[in-house]
Design a protein around this motif. Structure first.
Motif, PDB file in Angstrom:
ATOM      1  N   ALA A 127       0.817  -1.223   0.000  1.00  0.00           N
ATOM      2  CA  ALA A 127       0.000   0.000   0.000  1.00  0.00           C
ATOM      3  C   ALA A 127       0.847   1.268   0.000  1.00  0.00           C
ATOM      4  O   ALA A 127       0.600   2.194  -0.777  1.00  0.00           O
ATOM      5  N   ARG A 131       0.918   3.992  -3.028  1.00  0.00           N
ATOM      6  CA  ARG A 131       0.517   5.393  -2.855  1.00  0.00           C
ATOM      7  C   ARG A 131       1.627   6.330  -3.314  1.00  0.00           C
ATOM      8  O   ARG A 131       1.366   7.349  -3.968  1.00  0.00           O
ATOM      9  N   TRP A 151      -8.561   5.993   1.190  1.00  0.00           N
ATOM     10  CA  TRP A 151      -7.679   5.012   0.561  1.00  0.00           C
ATOM     11  C   TRP A 151      -8.257   3.603   0.678  1.00  0.00           C
ATOM     12  O   TRP A 151      -8.247   2.837  -0.290  1.00  0.00           O
ATOM     13  N   ALA A 155      -8.706   2.037  -2.894  1.00  0.00           N
ATOM     14  CA  ALA A 155      -7.551   1.210  -3.255  1.00  0.00           C
ATOM     15  C   ALA A 155      -7.946  -0.041  -4.036  1.00  0.00           C
ATOM     16  O   ALA A 155      -7.288  -0.380  -5.031  1.00  0.00           O
ATOM     17  N   ARG A 159      -6.432  -0.790  -7.704  1.00  0.00           N
ATOM     18  CA  ARG A 159      -5.654  -2.010  -7.968  1.00  0.00           C
ATOM     19  C   ARG A 159      -6.279  -2.839  -9.095  1.00  0.00           C
ATOM     20  O   ARG A 159      -5.564  -3.381  -9.949  1.00  0.00           O
TER      21      ARG A 159
END
Length: 253
Positions: A127, A131, A151, A155, A159
């Motif tokens: 992660a 970022r 996030w 995320a 992804r």
């Protein structure tokens, strides 16, 4: 012929992890005779509540079905990063299905199709490293990267999009697209450098050229005007050279 028929209908396809929001000012900055449509992939933007599609071919099918009723005038695709490969796939599918073809395709910040992978992948990064990489690329709001709650929400979407991009391969033996195509690159973009973008000339029967701009992967983010003026010139060149396409599509209105 309907006097309100646009000279061109331009469909804009967004990048991985993004939505129409980065491009929301574009319609007002492009010719008033154009109908500019900002598309969202499922799970993004205005389609946030729909299940995300993690395969490029299925995503192209979904979007092509959505816009098919709108293919009643000369139209074009512009795709940035993930959007570029989706624009390519949509054009291939339109060709296979016998639908009207775009008069022009603009591909930005996505290297030309290759039969085999290579290079660094982002979708499996830890992660913190992901970022940091996204912050360097640009295009993702700082609020998403810096806020743990945001996030955690976005995320998985980011992804999945990155996995789509990094695992996509063109169909074996795919013929060059029978449409005009322009490639756009940031001079400092290490993920889709100008030399790698130049490879798109092998995937079209009519390559209008490589256009390089100062900046990185999101070279247009701070000031889209230079890119939009070039899009306008390239699309106009393609339109001027396709009277047969214009005549055929006008009969559908």
């Amino acid at each position: 012929m309907d006097s309100t028929r646009p000279a061109l209908r331009l469909f804009v396809l967004h990048h991985a992890g993004g939505s129409h929001l980065l491009y929301r000012h574009w319609p007002a900055l492009l010719p008033g005779t154009w109908d500019v449509r900002l598309l969202d992939a499922p799970g993004h933007g205005l389609l946030l509540d729909l299940p995300q599609i993690s395969d490029a071919g299925r995503l192209a099918d979904f979007l092509l079905r959505a816009i098919e009723p709108e293919l009643t005038c000369p139209y074009a695709f512009f795709g940035h990063s993930m959007g570029a490969l989706v624009a390519y796939e949509m054009t291939q599918r339109a060709l296979a299905r016998g639908l009207p073809l775009p008069v022009w395709v603009g591909v930005s910040a996505r290297s030309a199709p290759q039969p085999a992978g290579g290079g660094r992948g982002y979708h499996d990064l830890p992660a913190a490293e992901l970022r940091t990489s996204l912050k360097l690329l640009g295009g993702t709001p700082d609020a998403v990267l810096d806020d743990p709650g945001l996030w955690a929400r976005f995320a998985p979407v980011i992804r999945a999009d990155l996995r789509l991009v990094e695992t996509w391969r063109p169909a074996p033996g795919a013929a060059p697209l029978p449409v005009a195509l322009s490639a756009y690159a940031g001079s400092d973009d290490r993920s889709a450098s100008p030399p790698r973008m130049a490879g798109w000339r092998e995937h079209t029967e009519r390559f209008l050229g490589l256009r390089a701009f100062d900046g990185g992967h999101f070279y247009f983010q701070d000031d889209p005007a230079p890119l939009l003026r070039q899009i306008e010139r390239d699309a106009a060149t393609a339109l001027d050279a396709t009277p047969a396409v214009n005549s055929a599509t006008s009969q559908a209105t």
